[in-house]
Design an enzyme around this catalytic site. Structure first.
Site, short mmCIF file in Angstrom:
data_model
loop_
_atom_site.label_atom_id
_atom_site.label_comp_id
_atom_site.label_asym_id
_atom_site.label_seq_id
_atom_site.Cartn_x
_atom_site.Cartn_y
_atom_site.Cartn_z
N SER A 1 0.83 -1.20 0.00
CA SER A 1 0.00 0.00 0.00
C SER A 1 0.86 1.25 0.00
O SER A 1 1.88 1.32 0.69
CB SER A 1 -0.89 0.01 1.24
N HIS B 1 1.87 11.69 7.09
CA HIS B 1 1.02 12.26 6.05
C HIS B 1 -0.45 12.07 6.45
O HIS B 1 -0.82 11.02 7.00
CB HIS B 1 1.29 11.56 4.72
N LYS C 1 1.82 -3.47 7.53
CA LYS C 1 2.24 -3.74 6.15
C LYS C 1 3.72 -3.42 5.97
O LYS C 1 4.45 -4.13 5.26
CB LYS C 1 1.40 -2.92 5.16
#
Length: 253
Positions: free
Chosen positions: A131, A139, A157
């Site tokens: 991702s 962010h 992830k």
């Protein structure tokens, strides 16, 4: 076709991107296998299922998936945790994960189990669909994703990506932007190893599947042109119609 001897296993094969990937690989002549949780669902939902061999297993249970990796040349990891959204009567949205299916269990431990199974079976290459946003935890998009259901999905992830990099198995990591169900093949695609430079971009699941298939074709060919062990972002250019083939796009890497 040289692809006919190459055996590719797609995990998460009944997911929306998984289905498209299985069909694309099968169309290209690969011997295609799918790892799914429900064989019935796989046979119902994937039209090409006559020529795709499915294995049932749970990526959170290592012993249940070992057999499906045997004799496989290339693995495409498309498993991902699923966040569920509820909307209250006042219109407030809340997010949660099913018990036992949090990102830690699915996106980290589940992927570690797959990488271990691939290593034990001497798989030659892993394509991991991850991702965008992993490299930019501050962010707004990443903060929002990590906050959903308190899952910290990008954190887990990221750990799975790192486990793959340390595994010694040749790999390609694709980090798509936000996924949608738009028709694929309509917009120009943008790939970049300048990670998160286009954070906030989107791409259709169908286009992601096309890129995965092209990567598999490239890395399993007798003379691969893609650099080894790369991680790249993938989004579509909302302002530009498709002008290049997927192989031309990947050549820019």
């Amino acid at each position: 076709k040289q692809t006919s001897m190459v055996r590719v296993l797609v995990t998460g094969a009944t997911g929306r991107t998984g289905k498209e990937t299985c069909k694309g690989l099968q169309k290209e002549g690969f011997e295609t296998f799918g790892l799914v949780r429900s064989l019935d669902k796989a046979k119902k939902e994937i039209n090409a299922s006559d020529s795709i061999t499915f294995f049932a297993g749970d990526i959170r249970e290592p012993n249940s998936i070992k057999e499906s990796f045997q004799g496989i040349d290339c693995v495409v990891i498309l498993t991902s945790s699923l966040v569920q959204m509820k909307v209250s009567e006042t219109g407030e949205r809340s997010f949660s994960f099913e018990e036992g299916s949090y990102p830690e269990q699915v996106d980290y431990h589940g992927q570690v189990n797959q990488i271990d199974a691939a290593k034990a079976a001497n798989v030659k290459h892993i394509v991991l669909v991850s991702s965008m946003g992993i490299s930019s935890e501050n962010h707004p998009s990443a903060i929002r994703l990590n906050a959903m259901g308190n899952g910290n999905v990008l954190v887990w992830k990221a750990k799975a990506e790192e486990y793959l990099r340390q595994s010694g198995i040749p790999y390609t990591i694709i980090r798509p932007g936000g996924l949608n169900n738009d028709e694929g093949g309509k917009k120009e695609l943008i790939v970049s190893q300048q990670l998160d430079s286009r954070l906030g971009g989107v791409v259709s699941r169908s286009d992601v599947a096309d890129v995965v298939v092209e990567v598999v074709k490239n890395v399993t060919s007798s003379s691969p042109s893609l650099p080894k062990n790369i991680t790249f972002d993938l989004v579509s250019d909302k302002d530009q119609d498709k002008a290049s083939s997927v192989s031309e796009i990947l050549a820019s890497l």
